[in-house]
Design a protein around this motif. Sequence first.
Motif, mmCIF file in Angstrom:
data_model
loop_
_atom_site.group_PDB
_atom_site.id
_atom_site.type_symbol
_atom_site.label_atom_id
_atom_site.label_comp_id
_atom_site.label_asym_id
_atom_site.label_seq_id
_atom_site.Cartn_x
_atom_site.Cartn_y
_atom_site.Cartn_z
ATOM 1 N N GLY A 18 40.469 47.165 38.500
ATOM 2 C CA GLY A 18 40.241 45.767 38.113
ATOM 3 C C GLY A 18 41.108 45.411 36.924
ATOM 4 N N GLY A 21 42.093 41.940 35.677
ATOM 5 C CA GLY A 21 41.013 41.006 35.392
ATOM 6 C C GLY A 21 40.850 40.664 33.922
ATOM 7 N N MET A 23 38.262 41.031 31.754
ATOM 8 C CA MET A 23 37.716 42.008 30.816
ATOM 9 C C MET A 23 38.728 43.110 30.500
ATOM 10 S SD MET A 23 34.176 44.078 30.884
ATOM 11 C CE MET A 23 33.221 42.678 31.348
ATOM 12 N N ASP A 42 44.712 47.511 40.718
ATOM 13 C CA ASP A 42 44.046 46.274 41.125
ATOM 14 C C ASP A 42 44.442 45.962 42.568
ATOM 15 O OD1 ASP A 42 42.606 43.921 39.214
ATOM 16 O OD2 ASP A 42 43.317 43.228 41.169
ATOM 17 N N ASP A 44 45.293 43.066 43.404
ATOM 18 C CA ASP A 44 46.355 42.080 43.242
ATOM 19 C C ASP A 44 47.488 42.698 42.414
ATOM 20 O OD1 ASP A 44 47.966 39.956 42.409
ATOM 21 O OD2 ASP A 44 46.277 38.548 42.329
ATOM 22 N N ASP A 68 42.887 48.906 47.165
ATOM 23 C CA ASP A 68 41.570 48.336 47.428
ATOM 24 C C ASP A 68 40.595 49.495 47.275
ATOM 25 O OD1 ASP A 68 39.193 47.463 48.501
ATOM 26 O OD2 ASP A 68 40.103 46.454 50.220
ATOM 27 N N VAL A 69 39.778 49.446 46.231
ATOM 28 C CA VAL A 69 38.921 50.601 45.917
ATOM 29 C C VAL A 69 37.835 50.831 46.967
ATOM 30 C CG1 VAL A 69 39.321 50.532 43.422
ATOM 31 C CG2 VAL A 69 37.410 49.226 44.393
ATOM 32 N N ALA A 96 36.685 47.178 38.383
ATOM 33 C CA ALA A 96 36.850 46.221 39.489
ATOM 34 C C ALA A 96 35.474 45.765 39.946
ATOM 35 C CB ALA A 96 37.605 46.861 40.653
ATOM 36 N N GLY A 97 35.320 44.486 40.163
ATOM 37 C CA GLY A 97 34.021 43.988 40.606
ATOM 38 C C GLY A 97 34.101 42.523 40.959
ATOM 39 N N SER A 146 29.090 48.322 34.494
ATOM 40 C CA SER A 146 27.937 47.776 35.194
ATOM 41 C C SER A 146 27.668 46.390 34.617
ATOM 42 C CB SER A 146 26.759 48.745 35.010
ATOM 43 O OG SER A 146 25.645 48.346 35.748
ATOM 44 N N LYS A 163 24.938 46.396 40.772
ATOM 45 C CA LYS A 163 25.083 46.920 39.404
ATOM 46 C C LYS A 163 23.945 47.883 39.064
ATOM 47 C CE LYS A 163 28.919 44.814 38.262
ATOM 48 N NZ LYS A 163 30.157 45.553 38.017
ATOM 49 N N PRO A 189 27.748 45.044 30.055
ATOM 50 C CA PRO A 189 28.009 43.854 29.239
ATOM 51 C C PRO A 189 27.063 42.709 29.585
ATOM 52 C CG PRO A 189 30.000 44.634 30.369
ATOM 53 C CD PRO A 189 28.828 45.297 31.012
ATOM 54 N N THR A 194 35.400 35.826 29.812
ATOM 55 C CA THR A 194 36.395 36.012 30.875
ATOM 56 C C THR A 194 36.250 34.862 31.867
ATOM 57 O OG1 THR A 194 35.091 37.169 32.552
ATOM 58 C CG2 THR A 194 35.930 38.518 30.731
ATOM 59 N N MET A 196 35.357 34.948 34.765
ATOM 60 C CA MET A 196 34.206 35.139 35.662
ATOM 61 C C MET A 196 33.013 34.292 35.218
ATOM 62 S SD MET A 196 32.254 38.736 36.569
ATOM 63 C CE MET A 196 33.199 39.470 37.895
HETATM 64 N N1 LIG Z 1 32.749 38.738 32.676
HETATM 65 C C1 LIG Z 1 31.517 39.046 32.365
HETATM 66 O O1 LIG Z 1 30.803 38.321 31.663
HETATM 67 C C2 LIG Z 1 30.913 40.339 32.887
HETATM 68 C C3 LIG Z 1 29.636 40.695 32.453
HETATM 69 C C4 LIG Z 1 29.090 41.895 32.897
HETATM 70 C C5 LIG Z 1 29.816 42.718 33.744
HETATM 71 N N2 LIG Z 1 31.052 42.337 34.167
HETATM 72 C C6 LIG Z 1 31.785 43.260 35.035
HETATM 73 O O2 LIG Z 1 33.011 43.576 34.415
HETATM 74 C C7 LIG Z 1 33.996 43.874 35.406
HETATM 75 C C8 LIG Z 1 35.251 43.054 35.132
HETATM 76 O O3 LIG Z 1 34.890 41.669 35.171
HETATM 77 P P1 LIG Z 1 35.927 40.508 34.844
HETATM 78 O O4 LIG Z 1 35.193 39.459 34.125
HETATM 79 O O5 LIG Z 1 37.176 41.080 34.269
HETATM 80 O O6 LIG Z 1 36.223 39.967 36.324
HETATM 81 P P2 LIG Z 1 37.622 39.500 36.955
HETATM 82 O O7 LIG Z 1 37.246 38.784 38.219
HETATM 83 O O8 LIG Z 1 38.455 38.783 35.956
HETATM 84 O O9 LIG Z 1 38.338 40.876 37.301
HETATM 85 C C9 LIG Z 1 37.956 41.704 38.373
HETATM 86 C C10 LIG Z 1 39.206 42.352 38.941
HETATM 87 O O10 LIG Z 1 38.800 43.246 39.987
HETATM 88 C C11 LIG Z 1 39.784 43.178 41.007
HETATM 89 N N3 LIG Z 1 39.204 43.611 42.284
HETATM 90 C C12 LIG Z 1 38.255 42.965 43.016
HETATM 91 N N4 LIG Z 1 38.001 43.650 44.135
HETATM 92 C C13 LIG Z 1 38.786 44.752 44.116
HETATM 93 C C14 LIG Z 1 38.977 45.832 44.994
HETATM 94 N N5 LIG Z 1 38.314 45.926 46.165
HETATM 95 N N6 LIG Z 1 39.855 46.817 44.659
HETATM 96 C C15 LIG Z 1 40.549 46.726 43.486
HETATM 97 N N7 LIG Z 1 40.421 45.710 42.620
HETATM 98 C C16 LIG Z 1 39.549 44.731 42.931
HETATM 99 C C17 LIG Z 1 40.194 41.696 41.043
HETATM 100 O O11 LIG Z 1 41.466 41.518 41.670
HETATM 101 C C18 LIG Z 1 40.186 41.336 39.569
HETATM 102 O O12 LIG Z 1 41.470 41.483 38.986
HETATM 103 C C19 LIG Z 1 33.333 43.565 36.756
HETATM 104 O O13 LIG Z 1 32.863 44.754 37.325
HETATM 105 C C20 LIG Z 1 32.177 42.675 36.386
HETATM 106 O O14 LIG Z 1 31.112 42.737 37.304
HETATM 107 C C21 LIG Z 1 31.620 41.150 33.757
#
Ligand SMILES: NC(=O)c1ccc[n+]([C@@H]2O[C@H](COP(=O)([O-])OP(=O)(O)OC[C@H]3O[C@@H](n4cnc5c(N)ncnc54)[C@H](O)[C@@H]3O)[C@@H](O)[C@H]2O)c1
Length: 258
Positions: A18, A21, A23, A42, A44, A68-69, A96-97, A146, A163, A189, A194, A196
Amino acid sequence: MSEQNTASQRSLNVLVTGAAGGMCRGINKRLGNAGHTLVCVDLDLERCQAAVDELRGQGITAHAFAADVTREDDVERLRAAVKETVGEVHALVNAAGILDRKMLLDHSVESFSCAIDINLVGPFALIRAFAEDLLAANWGRIVNVSSIAGTTGYPYPSYAASKAGLSNLTRSLLVDFWGTGITVNSVCPGVVDTPMVIQEVRDQVPNKVPTGKIVDPDEIGALIAFLLTDDARSINGADLVIDGGATQVFRLFDPTQG
Ligand SMILES: NC(=O)c1ccc[n+]([C@@H]2O[C@H](COP(=O)([O-])OP(=O)(O)OC[C@H]3O[C@@H](n4cnc5c(N)ncnc54)[C@H](O)[C@@H]3O)[C@@H](O)[C@H]2O)c1
């Protein structure tokens, strides 16, 4: 691992999923500034390469890989490519999520399974693929990103269930790595700055988060950077909540109204 470094400051090859992304902007920067080499993964590749280019511009050693994980063949191909290009991986950060904002009646089995695949099966696939390398080195760090949504009930069931599953996968793996120098932890977190996070949730931060502040991705990076040190060797199987205290309080009144 470099012998010049002290025991608590090893220079590691850290695989981050990820990595393109929001975070991971904070995670990659912190880990890179701690002297680690980043293996940025990633779905992408274009955005991942752009993130890597930015890190390299800051003097950080980083490499971009597409995978793709959720696909075992992709993860195996990744493992071989990383070994050839960078060498052994010492630490995994599963970030990644996806957050699918569907409530029960909007979901299908397919859409629910998709979220479970990305948020839970993906981290499993990564850990499964690299476990033998970590065991051979008898040292390693695994950090699963998570969420506080995995610690309580939450409106979006696929996210909450995936999660919660990820946090319990984390604890369960301690048995597999028993007696080794490998630790497995979850970072949970709260609301992080971000893309998201939608505006409606951002607006609620002053009322729902005791610090009154949204969490910065850099704070998540700092916590993970510490978990990768030898000083953190006894932190194992933890759900490390980093949410400004949001899950510790339930406010019946609006503090901004006096
Ligand atoms: N942003 C928040 O407030 C928050 C809070 C708690 C937890 N999280 C967790 O933190 C992590 C990162 O979140 P973020 O805000 O950066 O989200 P984001 O959407 O900006 O980034 C997620 C990245 O994961 C990549 N991804 C998605 N599916 C994939 C796959 N199958 N294989 C490889 N890569 C893949 C996407 O291309 C993207 O770049 C996630 O797991 C999310 O659930 C985020």
